[in-house]
Enzyme design. Structure first.
Site, mmCIF file in Angstrom:
data_model
loop_
_atom_site.group_PDB
_atom_site.id
_atom_site.type_symbol
_atom_site.label_atom_id
_atom_site.label_comp_id
_atom_site.label_asym_id
_atom_site.label_seq_id
_atom_site.Cartn_x
_atom_site.Cartn_y
_atom_site.Cartn_z
ATOM 1 N N ALA A 81 -9.623 5.125 3.637
ATOM 2 C CA ALA A 81 -9.561 6.241 4.585
ATOM 3 C C ALA A 81 -10.830 7.075 4.637
ATOM 4 O O ALA A 81 -11.444 7.359 3.616
ATOM 5 C CB ALA A 81 -8.390 7.174 4.296
ATOM 6 N N GLY A 82 -11.204 7.439 5.849
ATOM 7 C CA GLY A 82 -12.310 8.362 6.058
ATOM 8 C C GLY A 82 -13.632 7.736 6.448
ATOM 9 O O GLY A 82 -14.571 8.433 6.810
ATOM 10 N N LYS A 89 0.867 -1.173 0.000
ATOM 11 C CA LYS A 89 0.000 0.000 0.000
ATOM 12 C C LYS A 89 0.909 1.230 0.000
ATOM 13 O O LYS A 89 1.591 1.518 0.984
ATOM 14 C CB LYS A 89 -0.919 0.004 1.223
ATOM 15 C CG LYS A 89 -1.672 1.322 1.354
ATOM 16 C CD LYS A 89 -2.596 1.372 2.544
ATOM 17 C CE LYS A 89 -2.894 2.823 2.882
ATOM 18 N NZ LYS A 89 -3.867 2.987 3.949
ATOM 19 N N ASN A 132 -9.264 1.384 9.119
ATOM 20 C CA ASN A 132 -8.569 1.014 10.357
ATOM 21 C C ASN A 132 -9.232 1.681 11.555
ATOM 22 O O ASN A 132 -9.847 1.045 12.390
ATOM 23 C CB ASN A 132 -7.085 1.407 10.252
ATOM 24 C CG ASN A 132 -6.253 0.917 11.428
ATOM 25 O OD1 ASN A 132 -6.765 0.473 12.448
ATOM 26 N ND2 ASN A 132 -4.959 0.980 11.296
ATOM 27 N N THR A 133 -9.161 3.032 11.586
ATOM 28 C CA THR A 133 -9.652 3.760 12.755
ATOM 29 C C THR A 133 -11.131 3.488 13.041
ATOM 30 O O THR A 133 -11.520 3.401 14.209
ATOM 31 C CB THR A 133 -9.427 5.272 12.562
ATOM 32 O OG1 THR A 133 -8.064 5.483 12.205
ATOM 33 C CG2 THR A 133 -9.732 6.041 13.834
ATOM 34 N N GLY A 173 -8.558 8.764 9.282
ATOM 35 C CA GLY A 173 -8.943 8.822 10.689
ATOM 36 C C GLY A 173 -10.039 9.828 11.003
ATOM 37 O O GLY A 173 -10.415 9.996 12.161
#
Lengths: 258, 72
Positions: free
Chosen positions: A187-188, A100, A209-210, A161
């Site tokens: 992301a997001g 990545k 992830n977050t 995040g």
């Protein structure tokens, strides 16, 4: 409705959810969340080993590379050179060619440095890496990355995040229409509906992830995300109805009493 | 460039004592690092795993050892 498998870099996967391993309390929680998410591809970061605390557990003892496709990232890299060096080191650990690629352009927004990302992608593809670039939700850049030979493009939904969800569904729709490689929203994502929305738009996968690790109950959120990605994908394949301004009755208009 | 008078290497940015030329394998063992879990650079050159036995770490070398940690 039987779905096709998710093809990425010459391998096939059942799950279309890719999950990160950062921000968990410990490796046991990481493992439990990854398991609950049903993900088969798992991102990791590349860092110096801790020399002073040598007895420390290793992430790969919890996320078995024989069971999961490990996807090393270049998080924290601000130049093409750093990202390339990180990928070369990651490959030498021995988990394959998939990487990545993220080259960050700005500390506060963590938005990608597009020029540096393109530069690094060119070098890495030539060196035989299967490159999955994290990139702005810009259709032209996604096209360029595809032309370079990246195995996927990974436009952001919103800043890393941030949990803001998909900020620009129309750009994503264009990216999806133009893409010949898988489009993965990276992301997001904040909650399950964001993941479902990405899949309903026609994305091939979602990386997060977050949204899982930062939830009050990460294990429950991992399951919610698994279901959301599956539901969104199924809705996309089922073909949603057109949006209309006025009502159309669901019940017969004939045979009314009286 | 390796320094002939040095008695240490720079390991992940910090000085680390080294008693003369040391096989990379021995250094990894000393550090309790498993070869399947790490990758090594010496003076910015990656050392392929197949060369761990034959590679000698010399005082003054800049050594980087990386592994995977949690990340998105």
């Amino acid at each position: 409705m039987q779905d096709t498998l998710f093809e990425l870099g010459g391998r096939k996967f059942k799950s279309r959810l890719i999950v990160g391993t950062g921000k968990y309390r410990d490796f046991a929680e990481t493992r439990a969340a990854v398991e609950e998410s049903g993900a088969e591809i798992v991102t990791v970061a590349v860092r110096r080993v801790n020399i002073t605390d040598r007895g420390k557990e290793n992430l790969l003892d919890f996320i078995d590379p024989k069971r999961y496709q490990i996807l090393p990232n270049t998080a924290g890299c601000f130049t093409a050179e750093e990202a390339i060096r990180t990928c070369r080191l990651a490959r030498e650990v021995g988990v394959g060619e998939l990487v990545k690629l993220e080259v960050i352009g700005d500390q506060q927004t963590l938005f990608p440095d597009v020029a540096a990302t393109l530069e690094a992608a060119r070098v890495l593809v030539k060196e035989g890496f299967k490159v999955m670039p994290y990139v702005t939700d810009d259709p032209v850049t996604c096209l360029r990355l595809q032309e370079i030979g990246c195995v996927a493009v990974m436009p952001l939904a919103a800043p890393i995040g941030s949990g803001l969800g998909i900020r620009n569904p129309f750009n994503l729709a264009i990216i999806i229409e133009q893409a010949k490689v898988p489009v993965i929203v990276d992301a997001g994502v904040g909650t399950a509906s964001d993941a479902a929305e990405a899949m309903e738009l026609g994305c091939d996968g979602v990386l997060m992830n977050t949204a899982i690790a930062g939830a009050k109950d990460p294990i429950a959120m991992a399951r919610a995300m698994k279901l959301a990605v599956e539901a969104g994908r199924l809705a996309y394949r089922a073909g949603r109805i057109e949006r209309k301004l006025y009502a159309t009755a669901s019940s017969p208009l004939t045979g009314l009493i009286g | 460039m390796p320094d002939a008078t040095a008695t240490s290497i720079t390991l992940n940015g910090d000085p680390y004592p080294l008693d003369g030329d040391t096989p990379l394998n021995a250094l990894l063992e000393q550090l309790k690092m498993r070869r399947g879990r790490v990758a090594v650079e010496i003076n910015r050159e990656i050392v392929p795993k197949a060369n761990y036995d034959a590679t000698i770490v010399r005082p003054g070398d800049q050594v980087e050892i990386i592994n995977f940690v949690g990340g998105g």
